[in-house]
Motif scaffolding. Structure first.
Motif, mmCIF file in Angstrom:
data_model
loop_
_atom_site.group_PDB
_atom_site.id
_atom_site.type_symbol
_atom_site.label_atom_id
_atom_site.label_comp_id
_atom_site.label_asym_id
_atom_site.label_seq_id
_atom_site.Cartn_x
_atom_site.Cartn_y
_atom_site.Cartn_z
ATOM 1 N N PHE A 118 0.483 -7.338 -13.203
ATOM 2 C CA PHE A 118 -0.562 -8.050 -12.471
ATOM 3 C C PHE A 118 -0.715 -7.562 -11.027
ATOM 4 O O PHE A 118 -1.695 -7.907 -10.358
ATOM 5 C CB PHE A 118 -0.274 -9.556 -12.453
ATOM 6 C CG PHE A 118 0.900 -9.963 -11.611
ATOM 7 C CD1 PHE A 118 0.738 -10.317 -10.284
ATOM 8 C CD2 PHE A 118 2.191 -9.975 -12.141
ATOM 9 C CE1 PHE A 118 1.824 -10.688 -9.494
ATOM 10 C CE2 PHE A 118 3.281 -10.348 -11.368
ATOM 11 C CZ PHE A 118 3.094 -10.700 -10.035
ATOM 12 N N CYS A 119 0.234 -6.778 -10.566
ATOM 13 C CA CYS A 119 0.229 -6.354 -9.159
ATOM 14 C C CYS A 119 0.122 -4.828 -9.070
ATOM 15 O O CYS A 119 0.967 -4.104 -9.611
ATOM 16 C CB CYS A 119 1.499 -6.830 -8.456
ATOM 17 S SG CYS A 119 1.529 -6.462 -6.679
ATOM 18 N N ALA A 120 -0.925 -4.344 -8.406
ATOM 19 C CA ALA A 120 -1.126 -2.899 -8.258
ATOM 20 C C ALA A 120 -0.159 -2.329 -7.223
ATOM 21 O O ALA A 120 0.202 -3.004 -6.254
ATOM 22 C CB ALA A 120 -2.564 -2.619 -7.818
ATOM 23 N N ILE A 121 0.254 -1.087 -7.437
ATOM 24 C CA ILE A 121 1.028 -0.372 -6.421
ATOM 25 C C ILE A 121 0.412 1.009 -6.221
ATOM 26 O O ILE A 121 -0.188 1.582 -7.136
ATOM 27 C CB ILE A 121 2.529 -0.217 -6.784
ATOM 28 C CG1 ILE A 121 2.697 0.601 -8.077
ATOM 29 C CG2 ILE A 121 3.222 -1.547 -6.882
ATOM 30 C CD1 ILE A 121 4.125 1.046 -8.309
ATOM 31 N N SER A 122 0.533 1.511 -5.015
ATOM 32 C CA SER A 122 0.169 2.900 -4.719
ATOM 33 C C SER A 122 0.883 3.271 -3.433
ATOM 34 O O SER A 122 1.572 2.443 -2.830
ATOM 35 C CB SER A 122 -1.348 3.064 -4.580
ATOM 36 O OG SER A 122 -1.835 2.398 -3.436
ATOM 37 N N THR A 123 0.741 4.516 -3.014
ATOM 38 C CA THR A 123 1.408 4.946 -1.787
ATOM 39 C C THR A 123 0.555 5.968 -1.062
ATOM 40 O O THR A 123 -0.005 6.890 -1.661
ATOM 41 C CB THR A 123 2.799 5.543 -2.065
ATOM 42 O OG1 THR A 123 3.346 6.051 -0.838
ATOM 43 C CG2 THR A 123 2.739 6.666 -3.089
ATOM 44 N N VAL A 124 0.456 5.806 0.243
ATOM 45 C CA VAL A 124 -0.305 6.730 1.072
ATOM 46 C C VAL A 124 0.371 8.100 1.128
ATOM 47 O O VAL A 124 -0.268 9.105 1.455
ATOM 48 C CB VAL A 124 -0.470 6.143 2.487
ATOM 49 C CG1 VAL A 124 0.833 6.181 3.260
ATOM 50 C CG2 VAL A 124 -1.577 6.856 3.257
ATOM 51 N N LYS A 125 1.641 8.165 0.771
ATOM 52 C CA LYS A 125 2.357 9.451 0.792
ATOM 53 C C LYS A 125 1.752 10.445 -0.194
ATOM 54 O O LYS A 125 1.909 11.656 -0.022
ATOM 55 C CB LYS A 125 3.842 9.237 0.479
ATOM 56 C CG LYS A 125 4.618 8.516 1.566
ATOM 57 C CD LYS A 125 6.092 8.389 1.198
ATOM 58 C CE LYS A 125 6.881 7.639 2.255
ATOM 59 N NZ LYS A 125 6.493 6.219 2.374
ATOM 60 N N SER A 126 1.080 9.953 -1.233
ATOM 61 C CA SER A 126 0.460 10.888 -2.183
ATOM 62 C C SER A 126 -0.688 11.647 -1.527
ATOM 63 O O SER A 126 -1.034 12.750 -1.950
ATOM 64 C CB SER A 126 -0.023 10.145 -3.435
ATOM 65 O OG SER A 126 -1.073 9.241 -3.129
ATOM 66 N N ASN A 127 -1.275 11.084 -0.472
ATOM 67 C CA ASN A 127 -2.370 11.738 0.247
ATOM 68 C C ASN A 127 -1.890 12.556 1.439
ATOM 69 O O ASN A 127 -2.386 13.665 1.682
ATOM 70 C CB ASN A 127 -3.369 10.707 0.779
ATOM 71 C CG ASN A 127 -3.970 9.842 -0.298
ATOM 72 O OD1 ASN A 127 -3.421 8.795 -0.633
ATOM 73 N ND2 ASN A 127 -5.098 10.266 -0.857
ATOM 74 N N ILE A 128 -0.958 11.996 2.213
ATOM 75 C CA ILE A 128 -0.610 12.606 3.506
ATOM 76 C C ILE A 128 0.865 12.984 3.608
ATOM 77 O O ILE A 128 1.335 13.363 4.683
ATOM 78 C CB ILE A 128 -0.978 11.673 4.675
ATOM 79 C CG1 ILE A 128 -0.185 10.360 4.606
ATOM 80 C CG2 ILE A 128 -2.473 11.391 4.697
ATOM 81 C CD1 ILE A 128 -0.380 9.452 5.821
#
Length: 554
Positions: free
Chosen positions: A312-322
């Motif tokens: 039910f809770c999304a996760i992601s990380t800005v490290k994949s971009n920068i």
């Protein structure tokens, strides 16, 4: 972030040439230099030393990390509407996450190139001066400190700033982080978490480490009640936070899953929220073989103490971009989360193709958000968490909530027209400010012209080069700014705007008596608003109350 852009790239050519020039000066062979791929800032040497009342020499001897943070903190203050002397003498604290890398040290370059200047370069290279510089410049009286917990430094700086606000040590806080790779050479010295491709493939089955990046971020923090009373522009609310330590683990730099679970639970307790209402986590997400599975395990353990719901809770990380900004990484994650709340969208975690087979996502509370999605919630405020786990063993977790929808009453003015005063320290800087206001106006739905003008006139520092534009609505203001950008300031038609220069001239006079230097006097010859206000008064396009407001702003 919205477009899922990969910002890892080769080093900009101008920075590469600077490094090659330095190494050639040292007599090193530059024929086989290999630079890291990273998320690079375009330049790190440009700095407006006059703006900050510094000499060219002092500025050139100042660590780029200190220069960049000074610029960004100033920008954050003006973005918050507290420019000019509004913070002078106040209990404003400054908290900066930074870690000095002995392999990336600016003072070593000074030592090689200008060893005789080392004594006067001291203040520009002491890490403790990074937060103190803005405090000194603006006469801020709150705590000013550097936080170094390795990768979790900047998010821990936010936590520390919030505690200082709660205790009353400060009334406003500037919290930030900075990471610049001054000498990003691909040498053989590794710490064991580097990606073979230079990309962070967080939670992907092919992940083998983290990429690297650089950046500088600053936030202006205030207690929510005061921010509402002062009619501030609120981006998001920090509901709570927590910091702890791994203690004993399999190694001093290895993560401890129990400690990660506990810091998240403590942050939730501090926030006084139902964890089941969280719908997004900005993960630490280094993409390492050990780190990713343990992070998901720790996060899932925390959720299981409150809810049995799955995925039910999304996760992601800005490290994949920068990539990994190390000591500034937590602040980069916080910035992404704040913007996600503002725009009500969840940005994708890129480089995610096949789930890591060491992570049982089917039986967890979270799922990897790998595409741009609208951030919809059911009858609750949007809430999220940000994790930052330090190589030092210090862990931090912060809980955010979307800003309240507050409809402020616009400032009541008698005139049907409004005036906006824009100022800068040079004509080029003023032109750039006009360009930025044009961009802002094009994206300022729901903000009335009166509020825009009031904030521009009272929330920014007033400088020598000045532009005044009168408009009845945003459409007319946008048209006039666009005209100025096309035609510059020279010979500006009064129907479009009024441009002038306001100078304070300093003259040094040596007064000699009986052949000896007695004293040095400084005579200040100051021109007033003068010509500009006279020109405005001649125009019959608005009433005297508008002119009086303008003069009071200046």
């Amino acid at each position: 972030m919205r477009n899922g852009k990969d910002l890892i790239r080769n080093i900009p050519e101008n920075r590469k040439k600077d490094i090659e020039k330095y190494l050639s000066f040292k007599g090193e062979d530059i024929g086989n230099l290999k630079f890291l791929e990273a998320a690079y800032l375009e330049e790190i040497d440009g700095f407006d030393y006059k703006f900050f009342k510094l000499s060219p020499k002092e500025a050139s001897l100042m660590d780029p990390n200190q220069r960049k943070f000074l610029e960004t903190a100033w920008t954050a203050i003006e973005d918050g509407g507290y420019g000019g002397n509004k913070l002078k003498g106040t209990k404003t604290g400054v908290f900066v996450g930074f870690s000095n890398n002995p392999l990336n040290n600016y003072v070593d370059i000074i030592s090689d190139v200008e060893p005789g200047e080392l004594p006067i370069s001291l203040s520009g290279n002491l890490t403790s001066i990074i937060p103190s510089r803005i405090s000194y410049l603006l006469d801020l009286k709150g705590p000013s400190m550097l936080i170094d917990t390795a990768c979790s430094s900047s998010l821990t700086a936010v936590h520390t700033a919030c505690r200082s606000l709660k205790s009353g040590e400060c009334d406003i806080a500037i919290a930030g982080g900075v990471k610049i790779n001054i000498m990003p050479l691909d040498n053989e010295i590794k710490i064991g978490i580097e990606s073979s491709t230079g990309r962070t493939r967080a939670f992907d089955d092919d992940s083998d480490g983290t990429g690297i990046g650089e950046g500088v971020i600053s936030f202006l923090l205030k207690p929510l009640k005061r921010a509402i009373e002062d009619k501030d522009n609120i981006y998001a609310i920090i509901k709570g936070s927590a910091v702890n330590q791994d203690g004993t683990s399999v190694g001093i730099t290895a993560p401890n899953v129990k400690a990660q679970t506990e810091v998240i639970l403590e942050a939730w307790r501090d926030s006084k929220i139902d964890p089941a209402t969280l719908s997004y986590i900005e993960a630490h997400g280094t993409g390492t073989e050990l780190g990713d599975p343990l992070e998901i395990e720790g996060l899932n353990e925390a959720f299981r103490k409150h809810t049995k719901k799955r995925n039910f809770c999304a996760i992601s990380t800005v490290k994949s971009n920068i990539g990994h900004l190390y000591e500034a990484s937590g602040m980069a994650g916080l910035l992404k989360a704040v913007l996600s709340l503002k725009h009500k969208e969840l940005a994708p975690s890129i480089h995610f193709v096949k789930p890591n087979d060491k992570i049982d996502f089917i039986d967890t509370a979270v799922y990897v958000n790998d595409r741009l999605t609208k951030w919809d919630v059911n009858n609750t405020a949007r809430r999220c968490g940000i994790s930052s786990f330090g190589f030092s063993g210090t862990n931090c977790h912060v809980v955010l909530e979307e800003a309240p929808e507050i409809k402020y009453e616009s400032v009541a003015h008698d005139s049907s027209a409004e005036i906006i005063g824009l100022t800068a320290k040079s004509e080029a800087a003023l032109y750039e400010l006009v360009r930025r206001y044009k961009t802002f106006l094009q994206n300022s739905e729901g903000i009335c012209l009166k509020d825009i003008c009031s904030t521009a006139n009272t929330g920014r520092t007033h400088h020598n080069f000045r532009l005044a534009v009168v408009a009845k609505d945003k459409k007319e203001l946008l048209y006039k700014l666009d005209f100025i950008l096309e035609n510059k300031f020279s010979g500006l038609d009064r129907a479009i705007g009024f441009y002038g220069k306001h100078f304070v001239i300093m003259i040094d006079k040596e007064i000699l008596q009986q052949g000896e230097l007695r004293q040095k006097e400084k005579l200040e010859l100051t021109t007033q608003v003068g010509l500009l206000t006279e020109e405005l008064a001649e125009q019959d396009i608005f009433d005297n109350s508008l002119l009086e407001r303008y003069v009071s702003y200046m």
